[in-house]
Design a protein around this motif. Structure first.
Motif, PDB file in Angstrom:
ATOM      1  N   THR A   1      14.480   7.214  -4.591  1.00  0.00           N
ATOM      2  CA  THR A   1      15.931   7.363  -4.444  1.00  0.00           C
ATOM      3  C   THR A   1      16.649   6.828  -5.681  1.00  0.00           C
ATOM      4  O   THR A   1      16.106   5.999  -6.415  1.00  0.00           O
ATOM      5  N   PRO A   2      17.878   7.283  -5.893  1.00  0.00           N
ATOM      6  CA  PRO A   2      18.668   6.725  -7.007  1.00  0.00           C
ATOM      7  C   PRO A   2      18.891   5.212  -6.867  1.00  0.00           C
ATOM      8  O   PRO A   2      18.977   4.505  -7.865  1.00  0.00           O
ATOM      9  N   GLN A   3      18.951   4.717  -5.623  1.00  0.00           N
ATOM     10  CA  GLN A   3      19.103   3.277  -5.410  1.00  0.00           C
ATOM     11  C   GLN A   3      17.896   2.516  -5.951  1.00  0.00           C
ATOM     12  O   GLN A   3      18.024   1.429  -6.514  1.00  0.00           O
ATOM     13  N   THR A   4      16.711   3.101  -5.786  1.00  0.00           N
ATOM     14  CA  THR A   4      15.493   2.469  -6.312  1.00  0.00           C
ATOM     15  C   THR A   4      15.544   2.429  -7.830  1.00  0.00           C
ATOM     16  O   THR A   4      15.201   1.412  -8.448  1.00  0.00           O
ATOM     17  N   ILE A   5      15.977   3.508  -8.445  1.00  0.00           N
ATOM     18  CA  ILE A   5      16.111   3.549  -9.909  1.00  0.00           C
ATOM     19  C   ILE A   5      17.089   2.475 -10.369  1.00  0.00           C
ATOM     20  O   ILE A   5      16.815   1.709 -11.293  1.00  0.00           O
ATOM     21  N   ARG A   6      18.244   2.401  -9.699  1.00  0.00           N
ATOM     22  CA  ARG A   6      19.258   1.412 -10.057  1.00  0.00           C
ATOM     23  C   ARG A   6      18.697  -0.014  -9.918  1.00  0.00           C
ATOM     24  O   ARG A   6      18.918  -0.864 -10.765  1.00  0.00           O
ATOM     25  N   LYS A   7      17.955  -0.260  -8.842  1.00  0.00           N
ATOM     26  CA  LYS A   7      17.397  -1.590  -8.608  1.00  0.00           C
ATOM     27  C   LYS A   7      16.473  -2.012  -9.750  1.00  0.00           C
ATOM     28  O   LYS A   7      16.601  -3.109 -10.284  1.00  0.00           O
ATOM     29  N   TRP A   8      15.560  -1.130 -10.146  1.00  0.00           N
ATOM     30  CA  TRP A   8      14.593  -1.509 -11.181  1.00  0.00           C
ATOM     31  C   TRP A   8      15.223  -1.529 -12.570  1.00  0.00           C
ATOM     32  O   TRP A   8      14.770  -2.249 -13.444  1.00  0.00           O
ATOM     33  N   GLN A   9      16.272  -0.769 -12.785  1.00  0.00           N
ATOM     34  CA  GLN A   9      16.957  -0.832 -14.080  1.00  0.00           C
ATOM     35  C   GLN A   9      17.733  -2.139 -14.240  1.00  0.00           C
ATOM     36  O   GLN A   9      17.925  -2.609 -15.351  1.00  0.00           O
ATOM     37  N   ASN A  10      18.156  -2.720 -13.155  1.00  0.00           N
ATOM     38  CA  ASN A  10      18.931  -3.955 -13.210  1.00  0.00           C
ATOM     39  C   ASN A  10      18.077  -5.222 -13.118  1.00  0.00           C
ATOM     40  O   ASN A  10      18.601  -6.314 -13.284  1.00  0.00           O
ATOM     41  N   ARG A  11      16.793  -5.088 -12.854  1.00  0.00           N
ATOM     42  CA  ARG A  11      15.923  -6.251 -12.722  1.00  0.00           C
ATOM     43  C   ARG A  11      15.315  -6.640 -14.060  1.00  0.00           C
ATOM     44  O   ARG A  11      15.056  -5.801 -14.915  1.00  0.00           O
ATOM     45  N   ASP A  12      15.070  -7.943 -14.221  1.00  0.00           N
ATOM     46  CA  ASP A  12      14.398  -8.431 -15.423  1.00  0.00           C
ATOM     47  C   ASP A  12      12.884  -8.478 -15.234  1.00  0.00           C
ATOM     48  O   ASP A  12      12.128  -8.346 -16.182  1.00  0.00           O
ATOM     49  N   GLU A  13      12.445  -8.687 -13.993  1.00  0.00           N
ATOM     50  CA  GLU A  13      11.013  -8.729 -13.678  1.00  0.00           C
ATOM     51  C   GLU A  13      10.655  -7.485 -12.890  1.00  0.00           C
ATOM     52  O   GLU A  13      11.494  -6.918 -12.195  1.00  0.00           O
TER      53      GLU A  13
ATOM     54  N   PRO B   1       0.794  -1.234   0.000  1.00  0.00           N
ATOM     55  CA  PRO B   1       0.000   0.000   0.000  1.00  0.00           C
ATOM     56  C   PRO B   1       0.825   1.282   0.000  1.00  0.00           C
ATOM     57  O   PRO B   1       0.345   2.315  -0.441  1.00  0.00           O
ATOM     58  N   GLN B   2       2.054   1.225   0.491  1.00  0.00           N
ATOM     59  CA  GLN B   2       2.885   2.432   0.507  1.00  0.00           C
ATOM     60  C   GLN B   2       3.950   2.417  -0.589  1.00  0.00           C
ATOM     61  O   GLN B   2       4.884   3.216  -0.560  1.00  0.00           O
ATOM     62  N   ALA B   3       3.820   1.531  -1.551  1.00  0.00           N
ATOM     63  CA  ALA B   3       4.805   1.443  -2.628  1.00  0.00           C
ATOM     64  C   ALA B   3       4.732   2.696  -3.494  1.00  0.00           C
ATOM     65  O   ALA B   3       3.657   3.166  -3.837  1.00  0.00           O
ATOM     66  N   ARG B   4       5.891   3.205  -3.841  1.00  0.00           N
ATOM     67  CA  ARG B   4       5.932   4.397  -4.687  1.00  0.00           C
ATOM     68  C   ARG B   4       6.007   4.046  -6.163  1.00  0.00           C
ATOM     69  O   ARG B   4       5.835   4.907  -7.006  1.00  0.00           O
ATOM     70  N   THR B   5       6.305   2.786  -6.446  1.00  0.00           N
ATOM     71  CA  THR B   5       6.407   2.374  -7.842  1.00  0.00           C
ATOM     72  C   THR B   5       5.440   1.231  -8.115  1.00  0.00           C
ATOM     73  O   THR B   5       5.206   0.385  -7.267  1.00  0.00           O
ATOM     74  N   THR B   6       4.894   1.224  -9.312  1.00  0.00           N
ATOM     75  CA  THR B   6       4.014   0.151  -9.770  1.00  0.00           C
ATOM     76  C   THR B   6       4.749  -0.616 -10.865  1.00  0.00           C
ATOM     77  O   THR B   6       5.755  -0.127 -11.381  1.00  0.00           O
ATOM     78  N   PRO B   7       4.270  -1.775 -11.243  1.00  0.00           N
ATOM     79  CA  PRO B   7       4.938  -2.496 -12.328  1.00  0.00           C
ATOM     80  C   PRO B   7       5.052  -1.663 -13.610  1.00  0.00           C
ATOM     81  O   PRO B   7       6.059  -1.718 -14.310  1.00  0.00           O
ATOM     82  N   LYS B   8       4.040  -0.875 -13.909  1.00  0.00           N
ATOM     83  CA  LYS B   8       4.078  -0.026 -15.106  1.00  0.00           C
ATOM     84  C   LYS B   8       5.184   1.034 -14.980  1.00  0.00           C
ATOM     85  O   LYS B   8       5.960   1.265 -15.912  1.00  0.00           O
ATOM     86  N   LEU B   9       5.272   1.648 -13.818  1.00  0.00           N
ATOM     87  CA  LEU B   9       6.296   2.657 -13.564  1.00  0.00           C
ATOM     88  C   LEU B   9       7.689   2.040 -13.586  1.00  0.00           C
ATOM     89  O   LEU B   9       8.643   2.635 -14.113  1.00  0.00           O
ATOM     90  N   ARG B  10       7.808   0.828 -13.055  1.00  0.00           N
ATOM     91  CA  ARG B  10       9.099   0.134 -13.050  1.00  0.00           C
ATOM     92  C   ARG B  10       9.562  -0.170 -14.474  1.00  0.00           C
ATOM     93  O   ARG B  10      10.752  -0.079 -14.782  1.00  0.00           O
ATOM     94  N   ALA B  11       8.628  -0.519 -15.341  1.00  0.00           N
ATOM     95  CA  ALA B  11       8.966  -0.775 -16.745  1.00  0.00           C
ATOM     96  C   ALA B  11       9.439   0.508 -17.422  1.00  0.00           C
ATOM     97  O   ALA B  11      10.376   0.490 -18.230  1.00  0.00           O
ATOM     98  N   GLU B  12       8.792   1.632 -17.099  1.00  0.00           N
ATOM     99  CA  GLU B  12       9.228   2.923 -17.644  1.00  0.00           C
ATOM    100  C   GLU B  12      10.650   3.244 -17.194  1.00  0.00           C
ATOM    101  O   GLU B  12      11.467   3.719 -17.982  1.00  0.00           O
ATOM    102  N   ILE B  13      10.937   3.002 -15.924  1.00  0.00           N
ATOM    103  CA  ILE B  13      12.278   3.262 -15.387  1.00  0.00           C
ATOM    104  C   ILE B  13      13.310   2.412 -16.126  1.00  0.00           C
ATOM    105  O   ILE B  13      14.368   2.893 -16.514  1.00  0.00           O
ATOM    106  N   LYS B  14      12.991   1.147 -16.340  1.00  0.00           N
ATOM    107  CA  LYS B  14      13.908   0.238 -17.027  1.00  0.00           C
ATOM    108  C   LYS B  14      14.158   0.717 -18.462  1.00  0.00           C
ATOM    109  O   LYS B  14      15.283   0.631 -18.966  1.00  0.00           O
TER     110      LYS B  14
END
Length: 121
Positions: A35-47, A5-18
């Motif tokens: 945070t930049p760490q969050t951006i880095r995490k989602w850019q490096n993930r496949d799912e 419920p407190q997530a700042r990113t959704t799967p759609k947003l994560r795909a945009e970041i990637k």
């Protein structure tokens, strides 16, 4: 899929970041208010789904053989958890905890949960 419920990113947003690998991580972090760490995490993930936060193996002080012995003791002696704890600490492992024994007994290889165990006279 259930999103925290407190997530700042959704799967759609994560795909945009990637997809935006050409932009700086700091700029993306400001744009999406993360945070930049969050951006880095989602850019490096496949799912883009959240990974489990549960440990792969629960920490326990008992070895696998000791756990099997505890389960067998419970089956044979039909003791309540507190009495079983006394026996386990005395004869099997002095640092065993009540919660650890309970976890062992309710695990898939342990005993099914029971309401109450009564002895016949």
């Amino acid at each position: 899929m259930v999103i925290h419920p407190q997530a700042r990113t959704t799967p759609k947003l994560r795909a945009e970041i990637k997809a935006q690998r050409d932009r700086k991580q700091v700029d993306l972090a400001k744009q999406y208010n993360v945070t930049p760490q969050t951006i880095r995490k989602w850019q490096n993930r496949d799912e883009f789904t959240d990974k489990s936060h549960r440990p792969h193996r629960l920490q326990t002080k008992l070895s696998e053989h000791q756990e099997m012995l505890v389960v067998e003791l419970r089956k044979l002696l039909l003791l309540p958890l507190d009495d079983l704890l006394v026996i386990v600490r005395e004869f099997i492992h002095p640092e065993a905890t009540r919660s650890g024994i309970h976890r062992t007994l309710t695990s898939p290889w342990g005993l099914p949960p029971q309401r109450a165990v009564t002895r016949r006279k």
